[in-house]
Scaffold this motif. Structure first.
Motif, PDB file in Angstrom:
ATOM      1  N   ALA A 112       0.839  -1.200   0.000  1.00 57.09           N
ATOM      2  CA  ALA A 112       0.000   0.000   0.000  1.00 57.09           C
ATOM      3  C   ALA A 112       0.873   1.248   0.000  1.00 57.09           C
ATOM      4  CB  ALA A 112      -0.921  -0.002   1.210  1.00 57.09           C
ATOM      5  N   VAL A 113       1.509   1.506  -1.140  1.00 58.81           N
ATOM      6  CA  VAL A 113       2.359   2.678  -1.284  1.00 58.81           C
ATOM      7  C   VAL A 113       1.949   3.437  -2.536  1.00 58.81           C
ATOM      8  CG1 VAL A 113       4.325   1.668  -0.080  1.00 58.81           C
ATOM      9  CG2 VAL A 113       4.120   1.378  -2.563  1.00 58.81           C
ATOM     10  N   GLY A 114       2.382   4.689  -2.617  1.00 59.40           N
ATOM     11  CA  GLY A 114       2.086   5.494  -3.787  1.00 59.40           C
ATOM     12  C   GLY A 114       3.075   5.222  -4.903  1.00 59.40           C
ATOM     13  N   GLY A 115       2.793   5.814  -6.052  1.00 58.87           N
ATOM     14  CA  GLY A 115       3.687   5.656  -7.201  1.00 58.87           C
ATOM     15  C   GLY A 115       2.999   4.952  -8.348  1.00 58.87           C
ATOM     16  N   SER A 116       3.084   5.552  -9.534  1.00 58.28           N
ATOM     17  CA  SER A 116       2.477   4.983 -10.733  1.00 58.28           C
ATOM     18  C   SER A 116       3.247   5.520 -11.922  1.00 58.28           C
ATOM     19  CB  SER A 116       1.003   5.392 -10.831  1.00 58.28           C
ATOM     20  OG  SER A 116       0.884   6.755 -11.191  1.00 58.28           O
ATOM     21  N   PRO A 117       2.975   5.005 -13.139  1.00 59.02           N
ATOM     22  CA  PRO A 117       3.660   5.560 -14.309  1.00 59.02           C
ATOM     23  C   PRO A 117       3.303   7.017 -14.564  1.00 59.02           C
ATOM     24  CG  PRO A 117       1.934   4.038 -14.984  1.00 59.02           C
ATOM     25  CD  PRO A 117       2.108   3.873 -13.512  1.00 59.02           C
ATOM     26  N   TYR A 118       2.250   7.517 -13.922  1.00 54.13           N
ATOM     27  CA  TYR A 118       1.848   8.905 -14.118  1.00 54.13           C
ATOM     28  C   TYR A 118       2.688   9.864 -13.280  1.00 54.13           C
ATOM     29  CZ  TYR A 118      -2.092   6.153 -15.733  1.00 54.13           C
ATOM     30  OH  TYR A 118      -2.861   5.208 -16.361  1.00 54.13           O
ATOM     31  N   GLY A 119       3.182   9.396 -12.123  1.00 54.03           N
ATOM     32  CA  GLY A 119       3.995  10.269 -11.287  1.00 54.03           C
ATOM     33  C   GLY A 119       4.086   9.788  -9.860  1.00 54.03           C
ATOM     34  N   PRO A 120       4.933  10.416  -9.060  1.00 55.60           N
ATOM     35  CA  PRO A 120       5.101  10.045  -7.658  1.00 55.60           C
ATOM     36  C   PRO A 120       3.863  10.403  -6.839  1.00 55.60           C
ATOM     37  CG  PRO A 120       6.936  11.388  -8.456  1.00 55.60           C
ATOM     38  CD  PRO A 120       5.846  11.491  -9.455  1.00 55.60           C
ATOM     39  N   SER A 121       3.652   9.653  -5.776  1.00 53.58           N
ATOM     40  CA  SER A 121       2.551   9.955  -4.861  1.00 53.58           C
ATOM     41  C   SER A 121       2.830   9.272  -3.538  1.00 53.58           C
ATOM     42  CB  SER A 121       1.210   9.480  -5.438  1.00 53.58           C
ATOM     43  OG  SER A 121       1.264   8.107  -5.795  1.00 53.58           O
ATOM     44  N   THR A 122       2.074   9.661  -2.537  1.00 52.02           N
ATOM     45  CA  THR A 122       2.222   9.049  -1.227  1.00 52.02           C
ATOM     46  C   THR A 122       0.857   8.886  -0.589  1.00 52.02           C
ATOM     47  OG1 THR A 122       3.378   9.191   0.914  1.00 52.02           O
ATOM     48  CG2 THR A 122       2.491  11.238   0.013  1.00 52.02           C
ATOM     49  N   VAL A 123       0.775   7.963   0.359  1.00 50.94           N
ATOM     50  CA  VAL A 123      -0.450   7.715   1.115  1.00 50.94           C
ATOM     51  C   VAL A 123      -0.250   8.301   2.511  1.00 50.94           C
ATOM     52  CG1 VAL A 123      -2.054   5.982   1.988  1.00 50.94           C
ATOM     53  CG2 VAL A 123      -0.872   5.596  -0.191  1.00 50.94           C
ATOM     54  N   ALA A 124      -0.977   9.359   2.827  1.00 58.64           N
ATOM     55  CA  ALA A 124      -0.805  10.045   4.106  1.00 58.64           C
ATOM     56  C   ALA A 124      -1.498   9.334   5.255  1.00 58.64           C
ATOM     57  CB  ALA A 124      -1.321  11.477   3.996  1.00 58.64           C
ATOM     58  N   GLY A 125      -2.491   8.497   4.948  1.00 59.48           N
ATOM     59  CA  GLY A 125      -3.267   7.831   5.982  1.00 59.48           C
ATOM     60  C   GLY A 125      -4.476   8.659   6.367  1.00 59.48           C
ATOM     61  N   PRO A 126      -5.525   8.020   6.890  1.00 64.76           N
ATOM     62  CA  PRO A 126      -6.757   8.745   7.219  1.00 64.76           C
ATOM     63  C   PRO A 126      -6.576   9.815   8.286  1.00 64.76           C
ATOM     64  CG  PRO A 126      -6.830   6.492   8.043  1.00 64.76           C
ATOM     65  CD  PRO A 126      -5.632   6.579   7.153  1.00 64.76           C
ATOM     66  N   ASP A 127      -5.521   9.689   9.105  1.00 65.48           N
ATOM     67  CA  ASP A 127      -5.250  10.710  10.116  1.00 65.48           C
ATOM     68  C   ASP A 127      -4.059  11.589   9.752  1.00 65.48           C
ATOM     69  OD1 ASP A 127      -3.278   8.834  10.361  1.00 65.48           O
ATOM     70  OD2 ASP A 127      -3.588   8.449  12.502  1.00 65.48           O
ATOM     71  N   ASP A 128      -3.566  11.443   8.541  1.00 63.26           N
ATOM     72  CA  ASP A 128      -2.445  12.241   8.012  1.00 63.26           C
ATOM     73  C   ASP A 128      -1.154  12.049   8.806  1.00 63.26           C
ATOM     74  OD1 ASP A 128      -3.929  13.622   5.908  1.00 63.26           O
ATOM     75  OD2 ASP A 128      -4.934  14.684   7.539  1.00 63.26           O
ATOM     76  N   GLN A 129      -1.009  10.889   9.447  1.00 65.96           N
ATOM     77  CA  GLN A 129       0.143  10.653  10.298  1.00 65.96           C
ATOM     78  C   GLN A 129       1.175   9.710   9.679  1.00 65.96           C
ATOM     79  OE1 GLN A 129       0.683  12.337  13.279  1.00 65.96           O
ATOM     80  NE2 GLN A 129      -1.064  13.451  12.435  1.00 65.96           N
ATOM     81  N   ARG A 130       0.846   9.096   8.537  1.00 65.40           N
ATOM     82  CA  ARG A 130       1.795   8.163   7.929  1.00 65.40           C
ATOM     83  C   ARG A 130       2.949   8.940   7.307  1.00 65.40           C
ATOM     84  NH1 ARG A 130       2.744   6.442   2.768  1.00 65.40           N
ATOM     85  NH2 ARG A 130       3.570   4.329   2.470  1.00 65.40           N
ATOM     86  N   ALA A 131       4.161   8.514   7.557  1.00 68.54           N
ATOM     87  CA  ALA A 131       5.336   9.145   6.966  1.00 68.54           C
ATOM     88  C   ALA A 131       5.486   8.711   5.507  1.00 68.54           C
ATOM     89  CB  ALA A 131       6.591   8.775   7.747  1.00 68.54           C
ATOM     90  N   VAL A 132       6.061   9.561   4.692  1.00 68.10           N
ATOM     91  CA  VAL A 132       6.328   9.212   3.296  1.00 68.10           C
ATOM     92  C   VAL A 132       7.317   8.048   3.267  1.00 68.10           C
ATOM     93  CG1 VAL A 132       7.176  10.040   1.077  1.00 68.10           C
ATOM     94  CG2 VAL A 132       5.923  11.587   2.595  1.00 68.10           C
ATOM     95  N   ALA A 133       6.975   7.009   2.526  1.00 68.62           N
ATOM     96  CA  ALA A 133       7.797   5.801   2.490  1.00 68.62           C
ATOM     97  C   ALA A 133       9.047   6.003   1.636  1.00 68.62           C
ATOM     98  CB  ALA A 133       6.980   4.629   1.935  1.00 68.62           C
ATOM     99  N   ALA A 134      10.072   5.222   1.931  1.00 69.59           N
ATOM    100  CA  ALA A 134      11.343   5.337   1.203  1.00 69.59           C
ATOM    101  C   ALA A 134      11.155   5.097  -0.285  1.00 69.59           C
ATOM    102  CB  ALA A 134      12.361   4.361   1.784  1.00 69.59           C
ATOM    103  N   VAL A 135      10.317   4.122  -0.642  1.00 75.41           N
ATOM    104  CA  VAL A 135      10.123   3.834  -2.067  1.00 75.41           C
ATOM    105  C   VAL A 135       9.394   4.980  -2.760  1.00 75.41           C
ATOM    106  CG1 VAL A 135      10.217   1.333  -1.861  1.00 75.41           C
ATOM    107  CG2 VAL A 135       8.033   2.498  -1.533  1.00 75.41           C
ATOM    108  N   GLU A 136       8.522   5.677  -2.034  1.00 77.90           N
ATOM    109  CA  GLU A 136       7.833   6.830  -2.615  1.00 77.90           C
ATOM    110  C   GLU A 136       8.815   7.971  -2.869  1.00 77.90           C
ATOM    111  OE1 GLU A 136       3.532   5.978  -0.422  1.00 77.90           O
ATOM    112  OE2 GLU A 136       5.016   7.281   0.541  1.00 77.90           O
TER     113      GLU A 136
END
Length: 214
Positions: A149-173
């Motif tokens: 469950a990480v962001g990222g697609s051929p369209y561009g970078p992205s990240t999943v912040a989480g429903p409480d906006d507390q998730r840190a941006v992952a290394a792969v993102e």
């Protein structure tokens, strides 16, 4: 002359800003590249203490390539970034962004929150400016080939912040974001020759476009 890459972003909880800094790092990794990071003022923001880091029309004109960052709002860009783009009418009228590469990065609360649609709908006005879209293809970004469950697609970078906006941006993102910055810088360097008709007093192989019917 250095290749100039501008990273413009609107960020609320810091996730888009983190991606923006990674995009800038990726661009700076390309030799002879100069980077500017600029934020967009929010709708309810008061006077900023450090106004020098706010995006301006002069920043846009300065750039050879631009990356745009925004959180999603119902599958589209947030209002502050749209308002900034709406203010570039004179830039559009004079074709000042034509033949310059561009890319988009975003953040959503959930993995189904509209990452891809936000990038694709943000692309629409950029095409009106005549910009050339740069994505994050699979071979250059193998980390997006995952079931995690990480962001990222051929369209561009992205990240999943989480429903409480507390998730840190992952290394792969962050890797995808840095790769977008590097790709925009490389493409911008190559496209500079496309935007000129004369170089060092001599005609080049790319003459001016035909704009009139005789």
């Amino acid at each position: 002359m250095p290749t100039k890459v501008l990273v413009v972003y609107y960020s609320v909880h810091g996730h888009v800003e983190t991606l923006a800094r990674a995009v800038g790092e990726g661009a700076e990794s390309v030799r002879n590249t100069e980077v500017r990071l600029r934020r967009v003022r929010g709708v309810d923001d008061g006077p900023r203490r450090h106004a020098e880091d706010e995006a301006t029309i002069d920043d846009v004109r300065w750039a050879d390539g631009i990356a745009w960052g925004t959180p999603t709002r119902y599958g589209m860009m947030a209002t502050p970034l749209k308002r900034f783009l709406d203010g570039l009418v004179d830039v559009w009228k004079h074709g000042e962004l034509e033949d310059k590469p561009t890319g988009v990065f975003t953040s959503t609360a959930s993995i189904h929150g509209g990452q891809e649609s936000t990038i694709l709908t943000t692309l629409v006005p950029l095409l009106h400016f005549g910009m050339i879209f740069v994505g994050t293809p699979y071979v250059q970004n193998p980390q997006i080939m995952t079931a995690d469950a990480v962001g990222g697609s051929p369209y561009g970078p992205s990240t999943v912040a989480g429903p409480d906006d507390q998730r840190a941006v992952a290394a792969v993102e962050l890797i995808t974001a840095r790769n977008l910055g590097a790709r925009i810088a490389r493409v911008a360097s190559a496209l500079k020759i496309v935007r000129v008709t004369r170089l060092q007093g001599r005609d080049v192989d790319a003459p001016a476009y035909e704009t009139r019917v005789e």
